[in-house]
Design a protein around this motif. Structure first.
Motif, PDB file in Angstrom:
ATOM      1  N   PHE A  34     -13.712  41.970  99.318  1.00 39.30           N
ATOM      2  CA  PHE A  34     -12.359  42.161  98.793  1.00 39.30           C
ATOM      3  C   PHE A  34     -11.653  43.328  99.448  1.00 39.30           C
ATOM      4  O   PHE A  34     -12.259  44.164 100.113  1.00 39.30           O
ATOM      5  CB  PHE A  34     -12.424  42.391  97.286  1.00 39.30           C
ATOM      6  N   GLN A  35     -10.338  43.411  99.171  1.00 41.37           N
ATOM      7  CA  GLN A  35      -9.528  44.449  99.783  1.00 41.37           C
ATOM      8  C   GLN A  35      -9.818  45.833  99.218  1.00 41.37           C
ATOM      9  O   GLN A  35     -10.017  46.788  99.939  1.00 41.37           O
ATOM     10  CB  GLN A  35      -8.034  44.129  99.562  1.00 41.37           C
ATOM     11  N   ASP A  36      -9.826  45.915  97.870  1.00 43.92           N
ATOM     12  CA  ASP A  36      -9.819  47.225  97.237  1.00 43.92           C
ATOM     13  C   ASP A  36     -11.237  47.759  97.091  1.00 43.92           C
ATOM     14  O   ASP A  36     -12.011  47.276  96.287  1.00 43.92           O
ATOM     15  CB  ASP A  36      -9.155  47.096  95.860  1.00 43.92           C
TER      16      ASP A  36
ATOM     17  N   TYR B 222     -12.198  50.201  95.659  1.00 41.74           N
ATOM     18  CA  TYR B 222     -12.419  50.866  94.375  1.00 41.74           C
ATOM     19  C   TYR B 222     -12.558  49.853  93.244  1.00 41.74           C
ATOM     20  O   TYR B 222     -13.319  50.053  92.318  1.00 41.74           O
ATOM     21  CB  TYR B 222     -11.279  51.849  94.083  1.00 41.74           C
ATOM     22  N   GLY B 223     -11.792  48.767  93.297  1.00 42.07           N
ATOM     23  CA  GLY B 223     -11.774  47.823  92.188  1.00 42.07           C
ATOM     24  C   GLY B 223     -12.809  46.719  92.276  1.00 42.07           C
ATOM     25  O   GLY B 223     -12.973  45.954  91.336  1.00 42.07           O
ATOM     26  N   SER B 224     -13.518  46.640  93.399  1.00 44.33           N
ATOM     27  CA  SER B 224     -14.378  45.467  93.543  1.00 44.33           C
ATOM     28  C   SER B 224     -15.825  45.722  93.123  1.00 44.33           C
ATOM     29  O   SER B 224     -16.692  44.902  93.377  1.00 44.33           O
ATOM     30  CB  SER B 224     -14.307  44.917  94.966  1.00 44.33           C
ATOM     31  N   PHE B 225     -16.050  46.874  92.468  1.00 39.06           N
ATOM     32  CA  PHE B 225     -17.397  47.134  91.937  1.00 39.06           C
ATOM     33  C   PHE B 225     -17.305  47.542  90.476  1.00 39.06           C
ATOM     34  O   PHE B 225     -16.430  48.312  90.088  1.00 39.06           O
ATOM     35  CB  PHE B 225     -18.075  48.254  92.718  1.00 39.06           C
ATOM     36  N   ASP B 226     -18.225  47.028  89.692  1.00 37.13           N
ATOM     37  CA  ASP B 226     -18.327  47.429  88.298  1.00 37.13           C
ATOM     38  C   ASP B 226     -18.758  48.897  88.257  1.00 37.13           C
ATOM     39  O   ASP B 226     -19.843  49.234  88.737  1.00 37.13           O
ATOM     40  CB  ASP B 226     -19.361  46.551  87.590  1.00 37.13           C
ATOM     41  N   PRO B 227     -17.899  49.775  87.723  1.00 33.07           N
ATOM     42  CA  PRO B 227     -18.227  51.210  87.748  1.00 33.07           C
ATOM     43  C   PRO B 227     -19.452  51.562  86.912  1.00 33.07           C
ATOM     44  O   PRO B 227     -19.966  52.662  87.016  1.00 33.07           O
ATOM     45  CB  PRO B 227     -16.965  51.868  87.183  1.00 33.07           C
ATOM     46  N   ARG B 228     -19.912  50.651  86.071  1.00 34.37           N
ATOM     47  CA  ARG B 228     -21.010  50.986  85.155  1.00 34.37           C
ATOM     48  C   ARG B 228     -22.353  50.478  85.637  1.00 34.37           C
ATOM     49  O   ARG B 228     -23.332  50.537  84.905  1.00 34.37           O
ATOM     50  CB  ARG B 228     -20.719  50.422  83.776  1.00 34.37           C
ATOM     51  N   GLN B 229     -22.411  49.886  86.827  1.00 31.27           N
ATOM     52  CA  GLN B 229     -23.705  49.437  87.313  1.00 31.27           C
ATOM     53  C   GLN B 229     -24.070  50.201  88.574  1.00 31.27           C
ATOM     54  O   GLN B 229     -23.203  50.641  89.323  1.00 31.27           O
ATOM     55  CB  GLN B 229     -23.657  47.924  87.606  1.00 31.27           C
TER      56      GLN B 229
ATOM     57  N   HIS C 136     -18.966  55.292  92.194  1.00 35.67           N
ATOM     58  CA  HIS C 136     -17.969  56.359  92.375  1.00 35.67           C
ATOM     59  C   HIS C 136     -18.485  57.484  93.253  1.00 35.67           C
ATOM     60  O   HIS C 136     -17.723  58.358  93.651  1.00 35.67           O
ATOM     61  CB  HIS C 136     -17.488  56.898  91.020  1.00 35.67           C
ATOM     62  N   GLU C 137     -19.798  57.458  93.566  1.00 41.57           N
ATOM     63  CA  GLU C 137     -20.337  58.523  94.410  1.00 41.57           C
ATOM     64  C   GLU C 137     -20.144  58.229  95.896  1.00 41.57           C
ATOM     65  O   GLU C 137     -20.569  59.000  96.731  1.00 41.57           O
ATOM     66  CB  GLU C 137     -21.828  58.720  94.100  1.00 41.57           C
TER      67      GLU C 137
END
Lengths: 273, 527, 315
Positions: free
Chosen positions: B360-362, B364-371, B417-418
């Protein structure tokens, strides 16, 4: 991570309230059902820390047991709201725009048109007053709150690319809702739950005050206030103490909820570690 | 005598240093291109000139505008300066206008607060300026609200607001980054004309060297809060002296090395594909009208081939991609992958997805931040059902996928996010690779990352394609990227494929009128 | 805009219809035989039959429901079983207390909350913000009926500025307003606390928007950008909360009426419950639900007036 002072104050106040309720299960200074008319309206002092009411009952003991009533009603009511509302919201969001989603949303609007007090009036008119009525009324009121919140938060997640990625992994709506959506809305739900909990305590007190909640002899803060009303000029402590108990509990829960929100807010969090 | 002099400006927000001694100059009427990657401090430099800094920002050094000391100026003096002598245009035309105010009023407001003109006079000024920027009242009523306008039109309103009082300096912060290529060309044309006619100086902030090449008189290159190189456009682009500038120019024109050939038979066959969307009803009881997003599209991708799909926003290319992957139902036509229908009844899409994944393009948005990354990368293995690897086998699979894209396998325990944007795009590629698909669809996969990182990702994609032999469908609005990495290109407009052919042929000698406009509009850095 | 209005009106009517059906089912079907319920167990068959006749319980359910709707449409809510007067008259009389009280409280709440919220947002993290938010935090936690009791203690019992309860009627408007003042304050302050916090956070959000930065770049001062650009955008969530609060104030007035012995809808409802007068209960509940749904409708319209994005594009 820096913890806001409001979170600590809120946690301490809320915890104190829970401890009071638990203590009342095993011990109270006096028996809250024992009437001692000769001992009525004693101001706060050594024997009775917070004085006695017009029946001579120990107010501190009643506050302890009242905490139990408030906690039980609020906890069950918010629990009912979450257990029914969250799955409804998740399902509605996973089928956004479908007839099911429409049904849930229209149903929500309908329940919103019946404030908790009105539901309580309806139930009481048919079944008579009682603590269960308060639970049902506040519980019903909480369902659309959680359904709407969950749906809204879930809808914005469903547009995110990581949900598309999960769909590309062959996962179905229900699995995605559980694996990806629910964990990502849980913070929001937790914050809302503390706020609804404090609202439920206020609502329970209000219902008990007008006689639609817990019935005698079960002590409740709201009814203590109702009974104190005529005596407020004679013995202000009878009205002040239960009121302060409600205010500090609700204040504690609200501060705790706000603190949690700040803790979870990504805008306030530090960047990558 | 220069109009703007910035000398040794340092700026920090809280404890974070942002600018470390920035120096630059702009002469009256000069166009300066301020170039740098994200986080280089170029926007903050511009905001320092306007003294519109975020809360907690501390600035030191010297900034002079038209002989006045900006650093020492009071807020009152700055208010008088902003909008009157210095105008500014922002990047996001969607959010930069007040949604509750008509466009005419928003332009008139600039005039009203700086001059003593009355309401009707301000309206007249606004009307004239909106006409000048290409929004005549009879075509776009000035009583309209921003949400009724397209992105390009909104950016024109933003320009009108900034230049209605004919400032001496216009600052444009990435004014065309959010726009399509053809719209970008029109907006740049407009800016060029305004600067020429009004004798304004322009500070053009951009990450795109090609835009600067066509617009600016001189260039200042920023990196890590410092201007590393200054000079005329020719000097800097033809003979860069600074190492960072050299790297940036090389990355902008980078073409990854690919071994062509090794193409097999037909892998993906798209035949007469149509996709309609229902529009909101226009009358209460009338039928739903539909909008055809994809209109009779047919093409084939061979095994191991790299195909580009080019089009502007709204052309239907993203809908097409999702329909190919089986994420959308289709109105008509069919999609076959290895001869299997993607849109057959039942769970056929499930089966075809084993051979088809997406990046995907983004980032930041293409990963579940909680996994954790390990779990994220392993997610497509769900497609294998009960045959999915478990335990050590699963770990091994994740490790090798991460290694293939150049990420330490030990990082599988971290949260997304790291990682930086470039690293995330590598992880996204690892996630697509783990199931060993025959086709990877990349939807603007390098559009959101910086030029230097983009070059590395393109190299990685080319290398992986050569080694593993999968095909690519490369969706992009950026002709440069498509030119660099694809064998064949499809040009999409209005839901239709208007032109198709070998990439070099189509981009060098476009046949269709739309392709011609597109190619002409794309800014190009002579390589 | 007309299409928008038409759609909203249709959905308003549908909501009212469904809500009335729910009330009808709960109060007329759930108790089994409403007449027996109202009279209690030890009653003569003749009295029961007479009440059934009077309530029209002999007709089939759908006919009874439609009859009730048709009656309400022309303002006929039936005859109260306990008061022996038309319910409509009772309700109108009580509305003259409850409605002014709710409006009074909403006005007070808005007049307090908006300036406090704006001031706090404009001085974000400053002393004003800090103290305003501390006070509103306490305000939210106040049960309004307890606060009402404290007001009575302070201003009626000790200072004797107001009477501690009762309502003199509207013959003397000054006295009527005086009688509603303490109840209105008791209702308004907790609501104002919520509203002020919503106003503040909404305004802080809009102050961070790109278009506010654009306005500053045009040369507006911080104050001008706040008043001309941020505030109007920030009002959208505030209007939602105000709508919800008006419903809450109408319903919440039920409790406050008890503290001040005001002859409003709430006291009517409680008297009807203890007298098992289902005719009055269903009418009061219907009126309150009607008010809530209508206010939601009005809030939707207010949205469209504030926000052009919600209107249909002009031809």
């Amino acid at each position: 991570m820096r913890v806001a002072p409001s979170l600590i104050i809120g946690a301490v106040l809320s915890l104190a309230f829970v401890v009071m309720a638990l203590v009342s299960l095993v011990w109270t200074p006096f028996d809250v059902t024992a009437l001692a008319v000769g001992n009525r309206l004693v101001p706060p002092g050594d024997a009775h820390w917070l004085g006695t009411d017009h029946f001579g009952r120990d107010i501190f003991s009643m506050i302890l047991v009242g905490a139990r009533t408030s906690i039980a009603v609020a906890l069950v009511a918010v629990g009912v709201g979450m257990v029914i509302g969250v799955p409804l919201g998740l399902t509605a969001a996973s089928r956004a725009g479908s007839w099911f989603d429409d049904l849930i949303m229209r149903g929500n609007d309908l329940v919103f048109a019946f404030p908790a007090l009105i539901i309580a009036i309806l139930i009481t008119a048919i079944f008579g007053p009682g603590a269960i009525n308060a639970i049902i009324a506040i519980g019903i009121f909480n369902i659309p709150v959680f359904a709407r919140l969950t749906r809204g938060a879930a809808l914005s997640l469903w547009t995110r690319d990581f949900i598309l990625a999960a769909r590309l992994a062959g996962k179905g709506r229900a699995r995605i809702s559980l694996e990806h959506i629910l964990p990502n809305v849980s913070n929001t739900l937790l914050v809302q739950a503390t706020i609804q909990f404090s609202l439920a305590i206020l609502a329970e007190a209000g219902l008990a005050y007008v006689g639609l909640g817990a019935q005698p002899p079960v002590p409740s803060w709201g009814r203590m206030l109702a009974e104190a009303q005529t005596m407020i000029a004679l013995a202000p402590h009878v009205a002040l103490v239960p009121g302060l108990a409600i205010v500090s509990t609700v204040l504690g829960l609200n501060l705790f909820g706000d603190g949690l929100r700040d803790l979870f807010d990504p805008r306030l969090q530090r960047g990558p570690a | 005598m220069s109009l703007v002099t910035v000398e040794g400006v340092t700026l920090s927000i809280g404890d974070t240093p942002v600018l470390n001694g920035v120096s630059l100059e702009i002469a009256p009427g000069e166009v300066l291109g301020l170039v740098g990657e994200s986080g280089s401090g170029k926007s903050m430099t511009a905001l320092s000139v306007l003294k519109l800094l975020p809360v907690g920002a501390r600035v030191a050094g010297q900034i002079a505008f038209d002989g006045r000391d900006i650093i020492a100026a009071s807020e009152r003096e700055m208010v008088a300066l902003r909008g009157d002598e210095i105008g500014m245009i922002f990047q996001e035309p969607m959010t930069a206008l007040n949604p509750l105010m008509t466009i005419g009023d928003q332009v008139a407001e600039t005039a009203r607060i700086h001059t003593r003109v009355g309401r009707s006079e301000a309206r007249a000024l606004a009307k004239a300026m909106l006409e000048r920027v290409g929004l005549p009242h009879d075509r776009i009523a000035h009583t309209r609200y921003p949400h009724e306008l397209s992105g390009g039109q909104r950016q024109r309103v933003g320009i009108a607001m900034a230049v209605v009082l004919r400032p001496k300096l216009l600052i444009a912060d990435e004014p065309t980054t959010a726009l399509d290529v053809t719209t970008q060309a029109q907006i740049l044309d407009l800016l060029r004309g305004l600067v020429r006619d009004e004798g304004m100086a322009l500070m053009l902030i951009t990450h795109d060297l090609a835009v600067v090449a066509g617009m600016a008189d001189s260039i200042a290159v920023m990196d890590k809060g410092v201007v590393v190189e200054r000079g005329t456009v020719l000097e800097v682009l033809q003979a860069p002296r600074n190492a960072y500038t050299k790297k940036l120019i090389a990355a902008s024109t980078h073409v990854p090395v690919r071994q062509r050939g090794k193409q097999g038979g037909a892998l993906l066959e798209v035949e007469g594909l149509c996709k309609d969307y229902a529009l909101p009803r226009t009358s209460l009881f009338g039928p739903h009208e539909t909008m055809r997003a994809v209109d009779h599209v047919s093409f084939t991708i061979k095994a191991g081939e790299s195909v580009g799909l080019v089009g502007e926003s709204g052309s239907g290319k993203s809908t097409l991609a999702r329909a190919i992957l089986g994420l959308e139902t289709v109105t008509a036509g069919h999609v076959l992958l290895k001869g299997q229908a993607v849109h057959a009844a039942g769970r056929a899409a499930f089966a075809t997805l084993r051979d088809m994944q997406m990046v995907f393009q983004d980032p930041y948005g293409s990963f579940d931040p909680r996994q954790k990354v390990g779990r994220l990368v392993a997610e497509p293995l769900h497609l294998l059902g009960s045959g999915a690897p478990k335990g050590a086998a699963l770990e091994g699979r994740v490790d090798s996928a991460l290694k293939a894209v150049g990420i330490e396998p030990g990082m599988a325990d971290r949260y997304i996010h790291e990682f930086s944007g470039g690293q995330r795009q590598r992880i996204a590629i690892a996630r697509a690779l783990i199931i060993e698909p025959a086709l990877i669809v990349l939807d603007e996969a390098v559009s959101a990352i910086d030029v230097s990182v983009r070059a590395q990702i393109l190299d990685l994609l080319a290398d992986l394609g050569d080694r593993l032999g999968h095909a690519y469908l490369f969706i992009s609005h950026d002709l440069g990227v498509v030119r660099a990495i694809t064998d064949r290109v499809l040009v999409m407009a209005g839901g239709k494929i208007v032109e198709a052919g070998p990439t070099a042929d189509v981009l060098e000698r476009p046949a269709h009128a739309y392709t011609k406009t597109l190619v002409a509009a794309a800014p190009r850095l002579a390589g | 805009m007309t299409r928008f209005l038409l759609c909203r009106t249709i959905s308003l009517l549908a909501s009212l219809l469904v809500a009335s059906l729910v009330i009808f089912l709960v109060l007329e079907v759930l108790p089994g035989d409403p007449a027996r319920f109202m009279l209690g167990l030890n009653t003569s068959p003749e009295a029961l039959a007479a009440l059934r006749e009077q309530l029209g319980l002999t007709a089939p359910l759908p006919a009874r429901y439609l009859g009730w709707l048709a009656g309400m449409a022309v303002g006929d809510f039936g005859i109260s079983y306990t008061y022996r007067v038309p319910v409509a008259d009772l309700i109108v009389e009580r509305l003259w207390v409850s409605l002014p009280l709710a409006l009074y409280a909403l006005t007070l709440s808005t007049l307090i909350a908006i300036p406090v919220g704006v001031l706090a947002a404009a001085n974000r993290n400053g002393l004003i913000d800090f103290s305003a938010m501390g006070l509103t935090q306490i305000g939210i936690a106040l049960p309004n009926f307890w606060f009402a009791m404290l007001l009575v203690l302070a201003f009626a019992v000790n200072l004797r500025w107001f009477s501690s309860g009762g309502f003199p009627g509207w013959q003397d408007p000054g006295a009527a307003v005086r009688a509603l003042t303490l109840p209105a304050i008791a209702l308004a302050l907790p609501q104002a606390s919520i509203l002020a916090r919503v106003m503040r956070s909404s305004l802080i959000d809009t102050l961070d928007e790109d278009y506010v930065r654009t306005a500053r770049a045009k040369g507006l001062t911080r104050g001008q950008a706040l008043w001309r650009h941020a505030l109007r955008n920030a009002l959208i969530p505030v209007v939602t909360i105000m709508g919800l609060q008006f419903s809450f104030l109408l319903a919440g007035a039920i409790i406050i009426e008890n503290v001040f012995y005001l002859p409003g809808l709430g006291r009517l409802a409680f008297q009807a419950i203890s007298a098992r007068d289902l005719i009055v209960v269903r009418s009061v509940v219907m009126i309150l639900v009607f008010a809530v749904i209508t206010i939601t409708f009005l809030v939707d319209i207010a949205y469209a007036l504030i926000d052009p994005r919600l209107r249909r594009r002009a031809p």
